[in-house]
Write a protein that holds these residues in place. Structure first.
Motif, short mmCIF file in Angstrom:
data_model
loop_
_atom_site.label_atom_id
_atom_site.label_comp_id
_atom_site.label_asym_id
_atom_site.label_seq_id
_atom_site.Cartn_x
_atom_site.Cartn_y
_atom_site.Cartn_z
N MET A 113 -46.35 56.22 -16.13
CA MET A 113 -46.16 56.60 -14.76
C MET A 113 -45.30 57.86 -14.72
O MET A 113 -44.33 57.98 -15.44
CB MET A 113 -45.46 55.47 -13.99
CG MET A 113 -45.02 55.87 -12.61
SD MET A 113 -43.95 54.65 -11.81
CE MET A 113 -45.15 53.76 -10.88
N THR A 114 -45.67 58.79 -13.87
CA THR A 114 -44.91 60.02 -13.69
C THR A 114 -43.93 59.84 -12.54
O THR A 114 -44.33 59.38 -11.46
CB THR A 114 -45.86 61.19 -13.37
OG1 THR A 114 -46.77 61.34 -14.45
CG2 THR A 114 -45.09 62.48 -13.19
N PRO A 115 -42.68 60.20 -12.74
CA PRO A 115 -41.73 60.10 -11.64
C PRO A 115 -42.18 60.94 -10.45
O PRO A 115 -42.70 62.04 -10.63
CB PRO A 115 -40.43 60.66 -12.23
CG PRO A 115 -40.61 60.64 -13.70
CD PRO A 115 -42.08 60.73 -13.95
N GLN A 116 -41.98 60.44 -9.26
CA GLN A 116 -42.39 61.18 -8.07
C GLN A 116 -41.43 62.34 -7.77
O GLN A 116 -41.85 63.37 -7.26
CB GLN A 116 -42.45 60.24 -6.86
CG GLN A 116 -43.54 59.21 -6.99
CD GLN A 116 -43.56 58.26 -5.81
OE1 GLN A 116 -42.86 58.44 -4.83
NE2 GLN A 116 -44.35 57.22 -5.93
N TRP A 117 -40.17 62.16 -8.07
CA TRP A 117 -39.17 63.19 -7.80
C TRP A 117 -39.33 64.32 -8.81
O TRP A 117 -39.26 64.11 -10.02
CB TRP A 117 -37.79 62.58 -7.87
CG TRP A 117 -36.67 63.46 -7.46
CD1 TRP A 117 -36.70 64.50 -6.57
CD2 TRP A 117 -35.32 63.40 -7.93
NE1 TRP A 117 -35.46 65.07 -6.43
CE2 TRP A 117 -34.59 64.41 -7.25
CE3 TRP A 117 -34.66 62.58 -8.82
CZ2 TRP A 117 -33.24 64.62 -7.47
CZ3 TRP A 117 -33.31 62.78 -9.03
CH2 TRP A 117 -32.61 63.79 -8.36
N GLU A 118 -39.53 65.52 -8.33
CA GLU A 118 -39.78 66.67 -9.19
C GLU A 118 -38.67 66.87 -10.23
O GLU A 118 -38.94 67.13 -11.40
CB GLU A 118 -39.92 67.93 -8.34
CG GLU A 118 -40.32 69.15 -9.15
CD GLU A 118 -40.53 70.36 -8.25
OE1 GLU A 118 -40.04 71.44 -8.63
OE2 GLU A 118 -41.17 70.21 -7.20
N ARG A 119 -37.41 66.69 -9.82
CA ARG A 119 -36.30 66.89 -10.75
C ARG A 119 -36.26 65.81 -11.83
O ARG A 119 -35.62 65.99 -12.87
CB ARG A 119 -34.99 66.94 -9.99
CG ARG A 119 -34.91 68.22 -9.14
CD ARG A 119 -33.66 68.29 -8.33
NE ARG A 119 -32.46 68.28 -9.16
CZ ARG A 119 -31.24 68.25 -8.67
NH1 ARG A 119 -31.05 68.21 -7.38
NH2 ARG A 119 -30.21 68.24 -9.46
N ALA A 120 -36.92 64.68 -11.63
CA ALA A 120 -36.96 63.62 -12.64
C ALA A 120 -38.08 63.85 -13.64
O ALA A 120 -38.25 63.07 -14.57
CB ALA A 120 -37.12 62.26 -11.97
N GLN A 121 -38.84 64.92 -13.48
CA GLN A 121 -39.97 65.18 -14.37
C GLN A 121 -39.61 66.06 -15.56
O GLN A 121 -40.39 66.18 -16.49
CB GLN A 121 -41.13 65.81 -13.56
CG GLN A 121 -41.68 64.85 -12.54
CD GLN A 121 -42.72 65.47 -11.64
OE1 GLN A 121 -43.17 66.59 -11.85
NE2 GLN A 121 -43.11 64.74 -10.61
N ALA A 122 -38.41 66.65 -15.56
CA ALA A 122 -37.96 67.44 -16.70
C ALA A 122 -37.82 66.50 -17.91
O ALA A 122 -37.47 65.33 -17.74
CB ALA A 122 -36.63 68.10 -16.39
N PRO A 123 -38.11 66.97 -19.12
CA PRO A 123 -38.11 66.08 -20.29
C PRO A 123 -36.84 65.25 -20.48
O PRO A 123 -36.92 64.04 -20.72
CB PRO A 123 -38.32 67.04 -21.46
CG PRO A 123 -39.06 68.20 -20.87
CD PRO A 123 -38.51 68.34 -19.46
N ASP A 124 -35.66 65.86 -20.39
CA ASP A 124 -34.43 65.08 -20.62
C ASP A 124 -34.18 64.09 -19.48
O ASP A 124 -33.77 62.96 -19.72
CB ASP A 124 -33.23 66.00 -20.81
CG ASP A 124 -32.98 66.93 -19.63
OD1 ASP A 124 -33.94 67.19 -18.87
OD2 ASP A 124 -31.85 67.41 -19.48
N THR A 125 -34.46 64.49 -18.27
CA THR A 125 -34.27 63.60 -17.12
C THR A 125 -35.30 62.49 -17.14
O THR A 125 -34.98 61.33 -16.85
CB THR A 125 -34.37 64.39 -15.81
OG1 THR A 125 -33.52 65.52 -15.88
CG2 THR A 125 -33.99 63.54 -14.62
#
Length: 88
Positions: A1-13
């Motif tokens: 599942m891909t996080p909906q929040w754009e900032r949560a999509q960065a690899p470390d986050t």
């Protein structure tokens, strides 16, 4: 599942979300009734006069359950902070 929040999509986050926040959110949503019951029990002990309606404690339990479930669902989907799943 891909996080909906754009900032949560960065690899470390995303790694932190997948390993910590998403599982915690799923568990909170799954156990929302238990969480609500625990909070309600403490409220009854500490604030016995909080509710004066006959079915008020049941209504409070329902609200706490729904709130915990919504929060857990939000964490597990990594929704944008402030984005609500509650209906008006």
């Amino acid at each position: 599942m891909t996080p909906q929040w754009e900032r949560a999509q960065a690899p470390d986050t995303r790694d932190a979300w997948e390993r910590l926040l998403a599982p915690l959110g799923r568990e909170l949503a799954d156990r929302s009734d238990d969480v609500a019951a625990e909070i309600l029990g403490q409220a009854r002990l500490m604030m016995p006069d909080l509710v004066d309606e006959p079915d008020g404690w049941d209504a409070l339990h329902t609200a706490l359950d729904e709130g915990a479930r919504a929060l857990g669902d939000s964490w597990s989907a990594a929704r944008t902070p402030g984005q609500s799943t509650c209906r008006p």
